[in-house]
Scaffold this active site. Structure first.
Site, PDB file in Angstrom:
ATOM      1  N   ARG A  85      -5.446   8.429   4.152  1.00 59.45           N
ATOM      2  CA  ARG A  85      -5.580   8.179   2.723  1.00 59.45           C
ATOM      3  C   ARG A  85      -5.858   9.470   1.975  1.00 59.45           C
ATOM      4  O   ARG A  85      -6.741  10.224   2.335  1.00 59.45           O
ATOM      5  CB  ARG A  85      -6.713   7.204   2.451  1.00 59.45           C
ATOM      6  CG  ARG A  85      -6.963   7.044   0.948  1.00 59.45           C
ATOM      7  CD  ARG A  85      -7.769   5.828   0.652  1.00 59.45           C
ATOM      8  NE  ARG A  85      -8.028   5.714  -0.783  1.00 59.45           N
ATOM      9  CZ  ARG A  85      -8.719   4.737  -1.300  1.00 59.45           C
ATOM     10  NH1 ARG A  85      -9.216   3.800  -0.519  1.00 59.45           N
ATOM     11  NH2 ARG A  85      -8.934   4.664  -2.595  1.00 59.45           N
ATOM     12  N   ARG A  95      -1.996   4.171  -2.794  1.00 60.49           N
ATOM     13  CA  ARG A  95      -2.848   4.597  -1.688  1.00 60.49           C
ATOM     14  C   ARG A  95      -2.283   4.204  -0.333  1.00 60.49           C
ATOM     15  O   ARG A  95      -1.589   3.205  -0.199  1.00 60.49           O
ATOM     16  CB  ARG A  95      -4.266   4.058  -1.837  1.00 60.49           C
ATOM     17  CG  ARG A  95      -4.447   2.561  -1.836  1.00 60.49           C
ATOM     18  CD  ARG A  95      -4.276   1.875  -3.170  1.00 60.49           C
ATOM     19  NE  ARG A  95      -4.896   2.507  -4.318  1.00 60.49           N
ATOM     20  CZ  ARG A  95      -6.203   2.402  -4.624  1.00 60.49           C
ATOM     21  NH1 ARG A  95      -6.991   1.697  -3.867  1.00 60.49           N
ATOM     22  NH2 ARG A  95      -6.670   2.972  -5.693  1.00 60.49           N
ATOM     23  N   ASP A  98      -6.456   1.000   1.758  1.00 62.04           N
ATOM     24  CA  ASP A  98      -7.640   0.630   0.996  1.00 62.04           C
ATOM     25  C   ASP A  98      -8.313  -0.518   1.747  1.00 62.04           C
ATOM     26  O   ASP A  98      -7.665  -1.536   2.028  1.00 62.04           O
ATOM     27  CB  ASP A  98      -7.166   0.165  -0.391  1.00 62.04           C
ATOM     28  CG  ASP A  98      -8.270   0.103  -1.409  1.00 62.04           C
ATOM     29  OD1 ASP A  98      -9.344   0.698  -1.185  1.00 62.04           O
ATOM     30  OD2 ASP A  98      -8.056  -0.543  -2.451  1.00 62.04           O
ATOM     31  N   ASP A 100     -11.605  -3.023   1.577  1.00 61.94           N
ATOM     32  CA  ASP A 100     -12.683  -3.482   0.695  1.00 61.94           C
ATOM     33  C   ASP A 100     -13.491  -4.579   1.360  1.00 61.94           C
ATOM     34  O   ASP A 100     -12.919  -5.542   1.887  1.00 61.94           O
ATOM     35  CB  ASP A 100     -12.106  -4.068  -0.602  1.00 61.94           C
ATOM     36  CG  ASP A 100     -11.471  -3.028  -1.506  1.00 61.94           C
ATOM     37  OD1 ASP A 100     -11.958  -1.886  -1.517  1.00 61.94           O
ATOM     38  OD2 ASP A 100     -10.489  -3.374  -2.195  1.00 61.94           O
TER      39      ASP A 100
HETATM   40  N1  ROI Z   1      -2.018  -4.067  -6.495  1.00 66.33           N
HETATM   41  C1  ROI Z   1      -1.677  -4.807  -5.433  1.00 66.33           C
HETATM   42  N2  ROI Z   1      -0.645  -5.657  -5.533  1.00 66.33           N
HETATM   43  N3  ROI Z   1      -2.356  -4.728  -4.251  1.00 66.33           N
HETATM   44  C2  ROI Z   1      -3.408  -3.892  -4.112  1.00 66.33           C
HETATM   45  O1  ROI Z   1      -4.008  -3.843  -3.016  1.00 66.33           O
HETATM   46  C3  ROI Z   1      -3.814  -3.114  -5.195  1.00 66.33           C
HETATM   47  N4  ROI Z   1      -4.862  -2.271  -5.118  1.00 66.33           N
HETATM   48  C4  ROI Z   1      -5.265  -1.553  -6.156  1.00 66.33           C
HETATM   49  C5  ROI Z   1      -4.592  -1.623  -7.484  1.00 66.33           C
HETATM   50  C6  ROI Z   1      -4.153  -0.239  -7.905  1.00 66.33           C
HETATM   51  C7  ROI Z   1      -5.576  -2.205  -8.489  1.00 66.33           C
HETATM   52  N5  ROI Z   1      -3.422  -2.486  -7.480  1.00 66.33           N
HETATM   53  C8  ROI Z   1      -3.075  -3.225  -6.404  1.00 66.33           C
HETATM   54  O2  ROI Z   1      -6.320  -0.771  -6.020  1.00 66.33           O
END
Ligand code: ROI
Length: 165
Positions: A85, A95, A98, A100
């Site tokens: 990343r 990215r 990610d 979370d």
């Molecule tokens: N949009 C989608 N479809 N999936 C994501 O995981 C995701 N993650 C983000 C942002 C940029 C808000 N948009 C996203 O962090």
């Protein structure tokens, strides 16, 4: 050691996202005192936020861990870095990976670097739909069953992939 059930959201839209997400599930299972209990299908989703970025691959997994929330966060951040990343500091930009923490048992956490339940999750169908797939009986902290939430949300822009994982 007490163990908690934790839901983790996974997203990627740079590089080979399908592989990255599968690798992330493996890496999460290799965290100390942690095991992966369930993984959702992979979903392709339209970007939320700026549209001039590739579609995302999103998924959710359920783990059992005896790590505390911030210890777990540190491990997830390590995995994000190991998967390449790049943090360009761009808000809502693309990215490689990610990870979370969506829900940590029934805990509410509100610190500078960690908010649980994840603040945006209820507004994100790319989180709620995979979560519903692996936890159809889940009741959200506001008392609303996830099934009710999913029944009312738009599934436009979200597609379940038929990869094996
Ligand atoms: N949009 C989608 N479809 N999936 C994501 O995981 C995701 N993650 C983000 C942002 C940029 C808000 N948009 C996203 O962090």
């Amino acid at each position: 050691m007490p163990k908690e059930h934790v839901y983790i959201g996974v997203g990627s839209n740079l590089g080979n996202s399908t592989n990255t997400v599968k690798n992330a599930f493996n890496a999460i299972g290799n965290i100390e005192n942690t095991r992966v209990l369930k993984t959702s299908s992979l979903y392709c989703s339209k970007p939320m936020g700026p549209q001039d970025q590739p579609d995302y691959i999103n998924a959710v997994c359920l783990i059992e861990t005896s790590l505390k929330p911030h210890g777990l966060l540190k491990q997830l951040q390590r995995i994000e870095l190991e998967e390449g990343r790049e943090r360009k500091g761009e808000r809502w930009g693309p990215r490689t990976l990610d990870l979370d923490i969506l829900l940590y048992g029934n805990e509410t956490i509100d610190t500078a670097d960690l908010t649980v339940p994840h603040s945006g999750m209820a507004a994100r169908e790319f989180v709620m739909v995979p979560l519903f797939e692996i936890a159809p009986d889940l009741v959200m902290q506001d008392g609303k069953p996830i099934a009710q939430w999913v029944a009312n949300c738009s599934l436009d822009g979200l597609r379940r992939l038929r990869t094996s994982n």
